[in-house]
Motif scaffolding. Structure first.
Motif, PDB file in Angstrom:
ATOM      1  N   ALA A 109       0.873  -1.137  -0.075  1.00 19.36           N
ATOM      2  CA  ALA A 109      -0.056   0.013  -0.011  1.00 19.36           C
ATOM      3  C   ALA A 109       0.660   1.278   0.022  1.00 19.36           C
ATOM      4  CB  ALA A 109      -0.783  -0.054   1.153  1.00 19.36           C
ATOM      5  N   ALA A 110       2.084   1.309   0.784  1.00 16.27           N
ATOM      6  CA  ALA A 110       2.828   2.385   0.818  1.00 16.27           C
ATOM      7  C   ALA A 110       3.789   2.509  -0.628  1.00 16.27           C
ATOM      8  CB  ALA A 110       3.834   2.243   1.907  1.00 16.27           C
ATOM      9  N   GLU A 111       3.879   1.485  -1.177  1.00 14.30           N
ATOM     10  CA  GLU A 111       4.439   1.647  -2.663  1.00 14.30           C
ATOM     11  C   GLU A 111       3.481   2.068  -3.391  1.00 14.30           C
ATOM     12  OE1 GLU A 111       5.969  -2.345  -3.302  1.00 14.30           O
ATOM     13  OE2 GLU A 111       7.748  -1.580  -2.275  1.00 14.30           O
ATOM     14  N   CYS A 112       2.373   1.855  -3.376  1.00 11.57           N
ATOM     15  CA  CYS A 112       1.303   2.112  -4.319  1.00 11.57           C
ATOM     16  C   CYS A 112       0.997   3.695  -4.248  1.00 11.57           C
ATOM     17  CB  CYS A 112       0.085   1.392  -4.158  1.00 11.57           C
ATOM     18  SG  CYS A 112      -1.374   1.900  -5.208  1.00 11.57           S
ATOM     19  N   ALA A 113       0.899   4.004  -3.100  1.00 18.53           N
ATOM     20  CA  ALA A 113       0.682   5.620  -2.572  1.00 18.53           C
ATOM     21  C   ALA A 113       1.945   6.187  -3.213  1.00 18.53           C
ATOM     22  CB  ALA A 113       0.731   5.853  -1.168  1.00 18.53           C
ATOM     23  N   LEU A 114       3.090   5.736  -3.047  1.00 20.70           N
ATOM     24  CA  LEU A 114       4.246   6.495  -3.685  1.00 20.70           C
ATOM     25  C   LEU A 114       4.399   6.605  -5.017  1.00 20.70           C
ATOM     26  CD1 LEU A 114       7.432   7.708  -3.695  1.00 20.70           C
ATOM     27  CD2 LEU A 114       8.118   5.271  -3.725  1.00 20.70           C
ATOM     28  N   HIS A 115       3.952   5.460  -5.745  1.00 19.39           N
ATOM     29  CA  HIS A 115       3.605   5.738  -7.292  1.00 19.39           C
ATOM     30  C   HIS A 115       2.659   6.605  -7.818  1.00 19.39           C
ATOM     31  CE1 HIS A 115       5.725   1.288  -7.239  1.00 19.39           C
ATOM     32  NE2 HIS A 115       6.621   2.197  -7.022  1.00 19.39           N
ATOM     33  N   THR A 116       1.556   6.375  -6.915  1.00 22.08           N
ATOM     34  CA  THR A 116       0.522   7.289  -7.407  1.00 22.08           C
ATOM     35  C   THR A 116       0.803   8.734  -7.475  1.00 22.08           C
ATOM     36  OG1 THR A 116      -1.128   5.595  -6.568  1.00 22.08           O
ATOM     37  CG2 THR A 116      -1.939   7.991  -6.865  1.00 22.08           C
TER      38      THR A 116
END
Length: 138
Positions: A116-123
């Motif tokens: 979820a943290a990686e997804c937030a970074l990419h977003t």
């Protein structure tokens, strides 16, 4: 947490190319001088950006690099994926002791929050373009 400065250096280099857009290719020495590194480091990084189709090289005496797409079409996420490992968080390099209850379950427990943290970074990185960065430089 970024494991290296490659992402930031790539943004720096692409911002220079964006500012020189329409004026011909930019040599690696000019980019290296701005970044304060060796031109060889810049050429290696540019070759990764070229593989990702973010830049193209121009051969010849007045050659160098230029953006392969409009700066407004290149997001920071594109740059990140071109030069860094997709996974920001890494689990142990070797398999931990499977007999330990913590070691046996930690990966399973952390998988969701870390993804979820990686997804937030990419977003978040996907919301900013190289044109945005270059436009902020006065």
């Amino acid at each position: 947490m970024l494991s290296s400065s490659r992402f930031i250096v790539a943004i720096h280099a692409l911002s220079i190319l964006a500012r020189y857009s329409g004026k011909g290719p930019v040599c690696s020495a000019l980019v290296a001088e701005s970044v304060h590194t060796n031109p060889v480091v810049i050429r290696r990084l540019m070759s990764e950006l070229e593989r990702a189709k973010l830049v193209r090289s121009v051969a010849g005496r007045s050659g160098g690099f230029q953006l392969d797409r409009d700066a407004a079409e290149i997001t920071l996420a594109d740059v990140y994926f071109a030069v860094e490992d997709e996974n920001v968080f890494r689990m142990h390099k070797s398999d931990p002791n499977s007999q330990c209850p913590v070691a046996a379950q930690l990966g399973k427990i952390l998988n969701g929050p870390l993804r979820a943290a990686e997804c937030a970074l990419h977003t978040s990185l996907g919301r900013t373009t190289i044109r945005d960065v270059a436009a902020g430089i006065v």
